[in-house]
Design a protein around this motif. Sequence first.
Motif, PDB file in Angstrom:
ATOM      1  N   VAL A   1      -1.969  -7.946  -1.491  1.00 44.58           N
ATOM      2  CA  VAL A   1      -0.885  -7.260  -2.205  1.00 44.58           C
ATOM      3  C   VAL A   1      -1.332  -7.096  -3.655  1.00 44.58           C
ATOM      4  N   THR A   2      -0.875  -6.036  -4.297  1.00 38.38           N
ATOM      5  CA  THR A   2      -1.187  -5.827  -5.715  1.00 38.38           C
ATOM      6  C   THR A   2       0.120  -5.609  -6.477  1.00 38.38           C
TER       7      THR A   2
ATOM      8  N   PRO B   1       5.674   0.359   0.430  1.00 30.54           N
ATOM      9  CA  PRO B   1       5.315   1.069  -0.804  1.00 30.54           C
ATOM     10  C   PRO B   1       3.865   1.551  -0.804  1.00 30.54           C
ATOM     11  N   ILE B   2       2.977   0.709  -0.255  1.00 31.79           N
ATOM     12  CA  ILE B   2       1.587   1.138  -0.044  1.00 31.79           C
ATOM     13  C   ILE B   2       1.214   0.717   1.358  1.00 31.79           C
ATOM     14  N   ASP B   3       1.086   1.666   2.260  1.00 28.88           N
ATOM     15  CA  ASP B   3       0.570   1.332   3.574  1.00 28.88           C
ATOM     16  C   ASP B   3      -0.923   1.617   3.535  1.00 28.88           C
ATOM     17  N   GLY B   4      -1.697   0.521   3.681  1.00 30.67           N
ATOM     18  CA  GLY B   4      -3.139   0.629   3.476  1.00 30.67           C
ATOM     19  C   GLY B   4      -3.520  -0.047   2.167  1.00 30.67           C
ATOM     20  N   THR B   5      -2.924  -1.207   1.912  1.00 31.34           N
ATOM     21  CA  THR B   5      -3.239  -1.911   0.654  1.00 31.34           C
ATOM     22  C   THR B   5      -4.720  -2.294   0.588  1.00 31.34           C
ATOM     23  N   THR B   6      -5.291  -2.686   1.723  1.00 30.61           N
ATOM     24  CA  THR B   6      -6.723  -3.041   1.717  1.00 30.61           C
ATOM     25  C   THR B   6      -7.548  -1.811   1.341  1.00 30.61           C
ATOM     26  N   ASN B   7      -7.182  -0.652   1.876  1.00 27.06           N
ATOM     27  CA  ASN B   7      -7.859   0.593   1.481  1.00 27.06           C
ATOM     28  C   ASN B   7      -7.702   0.820  -0.021  1.00 27.06           C
ATOM     29  N   PHE B   8      -6.470   0.652  -0.500  1.00 27.22           N
ATOM     30  CA  PHE B   8      -6.179   0.866  -1.930  1.00 27.22           C
ATOM     31  C   PHE B   8      -7.053  -0.040  -2.799  1.00 27.22           C
ATOM     32  N   VAL B   9      -7.160  -1.307  -2.409  1.00 27.05           N
ATOM     33  CA  VAL B   9      -7.947  -2.274  -3.189  1.00 27.05           C
ATOM     34  C   VAL B   9      -9.414  -1.851  -3.245  1.00 27.05           C
TER      35      VAL B   9
ATOM     36  N   MET C   1      17.344  12.396   2.619  1.00 32.71           N
ATOM     37  CA  MET C   1      15.957  12.741   2.955  1.00 32.71           C
ATOM     38  C   MET C   1      15.268  13.444   1.775  1.00 32.71           C
ATOM     39  N   ASP C   2      15.980  14.353   1.137  1.00 35.63           N
ATOM     40  CA  ASP C   2      15.401  15.027  -0.039  1.00 35.63           C
ATOM     41  C   ASP C   2      15.056  13.993  -1.115  1.00 35.63           C
ATOM     42  N   HIS C   3      15.939  13.015  -1.263  1.00 28.43           N
ATOM     43  CA  HIS C   3      15.679  11.961  -2.256  1.00 28.43           C
ATOM     44  C   HIS C   3      14.416  11.171  -1.879  1.00 28.43           C
ATOM     45  N   ALA C   4      14.270  10.888  -0.574  1.00 31.32           N
ATOM     46  CA  ALA C   4      13.099  10.127  -0.104  1.00 31.32           C
ATOM     47  C   ALA C   4      11.802  10.887  -0.380  1.00 31.32           C
ATOM     48  N   VAL C   5      11.832  12.193  -0.171  1.00 32.57           N
ATOM     49  CA  VAL C   5      10.617  12.998  -0.412  1.00 32.57           C
ATOM     50  C   VAL C   5      10.241  12.933  -1.900  1.00 32.57           C
ATOM     51  N   GLY C   6      11.240  13.077  -2.763  1.00 35.35           N
ATOM     52  CA  GLY C   6      10.971  13.009  -4.204  1.00 35.35           C
ATOM     53  C   GLY C   6      10.465  11.634  -4.605  1.00 35.35           C
ATOM     54  N   ALA C   7      11.097  10.587  -4.054  1.00 36.42           N
ATOM     55  CA  ALA C   7      10.695   9.215  -4.399  1.00 36.42           C
ATOM     56  C   ALA C   7       9.271   8.943  -3.906  1.00 36.42           C
ATOM     57  N   ALA C   8       8.946   9.417  -2.713  1.00 34.22           N
ATOM     58  CA  ALA C   8       7.597   9.188  -2.165  1.00 34.22           C
ATOM     59  C   ALA C   8       6.553   9.910  -3.021  1.00 34.22           C
ATOM     60  N   ARG C   9       6.899  11.105  -3.473  1.00 32.95           N
ATOM     61  CA  ARG C   9       5.932  11.858  -4.303  1.00 32.95           C
ATOM     62  C   ARG C   9       5.710  11.142  -5.641  1.00 32.95           C
ATOM     63  N   ARG C  10       6.798  10.673  -6.240  1.00 36.74           N
ATOM     64  CA  ARG C  10       6.654   9.948  -7.518  1.00 36.74           C
ATOM     65  C   ARG C  10       5.869   8.655  -7.306  1.00 36.74           C
ATOM     66  N   ALA C  11       6.160   7.962  -6.205  1.00 33.33           N
ATOM     67  CA  ALA C  11       5.446   6.714  -5.897  1.00 33.33           C
ATOM     68  C   ALA C  11       3.958   6.996  -5.696  1.00 33.33           C
ATOM     69  N   GLY C  12       3.661   8.078  -4.996  1.00 30.71           N
ATOM     70  CA  GLY C  12       2.256   8.441  -4.746  1.00 30.71           C
ATOM     71  C   GLY C  12       1.503   8.694  -6.032  1.00 30.71           C
ATOM     72  N   GLN C  13       2.200   9.275  -7.005  1.00 30.47           N
ATOM     73  CA  GLN C  13       1.568   9.532  -8.303  1.00 30.47           C
ATOM     74  C   GLN C  13       1.216   8.208  -8.987  1.00 30.47           C
ATOM     75  N   VAL C  14       2.134   7.234  -8.896  1.00 27.51           N
ATOM     76  CA  VAL C  14       1.862   5.906  -9.486  1.00 27.51           C
ATOM     77  C   VAL C  14       0.658   5.271  -8.782  1.00 27.51           C
ATOM     78  N   VAL C  15       0.597   5.400  -7.466  1.00 24.36           N
ATOM     79  CA  VAL C  15      -0.528   4.820  -6.704  1.00 24.36           C
ATOM     80  C   VAL C  15      -1.837   5.487  -7.124  1.00 24.36           C
ATOM     81  N   ARG C  16      -1.814   6.800  -7.231  1.00 25.09           N
ATOM     82  CA  ARG C  16      -3.055   7.531  -7.615  1.00 25.09           C
ATOM     83  C   ARG C  16      -3.518   7.098  -8.993  1.00 25.09           C
ATOM     84  N   GLU C  17      -2.579   6.969  -9.934  1.00 28.67           N
ATOM     85  CA  GLU C  17      -2.957   6.571 -11.292  1.00 28.67           C
ATOM     86  C   GLU C  17      -3.518   5.149 -11.290  1.00 28.67           C
TER      87      GLU C  17
ATOM     88  N   PRO D   1     -10.284   6.000   0.991  1.00 26.58           N
ATOM     89  CA  PRO D   1      -9.321   7.039   0.579  1.00 26.58           C
ATOM     90  C   PRO D   1      -8.192   7.410   1.544  1.00 26.58           C
ATOM     91  N   PHE D   2      -7.597   6.416   2.192  1.00 27.80           N
ATOM     92  CA  PHE D   2      -6.395   6.691   2.990  1.00 27.80           C
ATOM     93  C   PHE D   2      -5.320   5.673   2.624  1.00 27.80           C
TER      94      PHE D   2
END
Length: 280
Positions: free
Chosen positions: A43-44, A91-99, A9-25, A103-104
């Motif tokens: 999909v992107t 990996p991205i839930d809300g791909t249409t939002n992302f595109v 679970m700790d690994h998942a939290v770290g991975a999700a945070r790193r993934a979120g940073q990639v999504v934000r960038e 902002p969710f």
Amino acid sequence: MADVWQTAMDHAVGAARRAGQVVREALQDDRKVMTKSSSVDLVTQTDQKVEQLIIQSVKEKFPTHRFIGEESVAAGESCVLTDAPTWIIDPIDGTTNFVHAFPFVAVSIGFSVNKQVEFGVVFSCLEDKMFTARRGKGAFCNGEPLQVSDQEDIKQSIIATEFGSSRDPDAVDRIFSSLRNVLCIPVHGVRGAGTAAINMCLVASGCVEAYYEIGIHVWDIAAGSLIVSEAGGVLMDVDGGPLDLMSRRIVAANSRTIAERIVREIDAFGPPRDDEPLRR
Ligand SMILES: O=P([O-])([O-])O[C@@H]1[C@H](O)[C@H](O)[C@@H](O)[C@H](O)[C@H]1O
Ligand SMILES: [Mg+2]
Ligand SMILES: [Mg+2]
């Protein structure tokens, strides 16, 4: 007793945070959009890249674990939930939002053993909210405990749902028929964040009384389902039976009363299950 899955679970939290940073960038760049099952199932490259980042990092630490990842399944991997420890990744839930930069957007990681979700992590990466739940140990947002709403009167409730990505006219008619029925109970309002995972976190946070949808996939709901139940909520199928993670149907609510009231209004249908690969 030591919690055998806490390291994962700790690994998942770290991975999700790193993934979120990639999504934000990636939101700062041009987003090249591709389609999957239909012209509105988007999909992107970021969805694919983030899923690979998460899977690679997990494989290094937990080489025997299995995966069900949205984009790996789209690429032909099987989608069968076994008893083995399995990471269920959107990996991205809300791909249409992302595109559209709506902002969710969430990274969702569920982890199941013996077909039971042991922990769920949903990182709402633009809001910077990390939702977590460990089975039997409660649900949290940024470390603060979550509790569902105590509203038992459906007429005083807000209900979340989505239109999904099917444009099959019969399915759309049924979705609208259910929506009309729910709206005219009447409820205070109907909302949709554009991501199943965040809708479920809104139930867990007490901001909406319930969320329902037909057409979601196991990766949309695996993590969120535990976050709802650990916040005191209930889960069921849209026909009132027990939730089946692979059935592509869900009602997640603050209480059995609200869930069963919604079930009465839903025009239920069954899209091809996630574990029926030939029909997907
Ligand atoms: O494709 P995706 O953005 O990961 O996930 C979708 C989102 O959760 C959307 O809110 C829901 O209506 C769809 O059913 C999902 O497929
Ligand atoms: Mg999704
Ligand atoms: Mg996705």
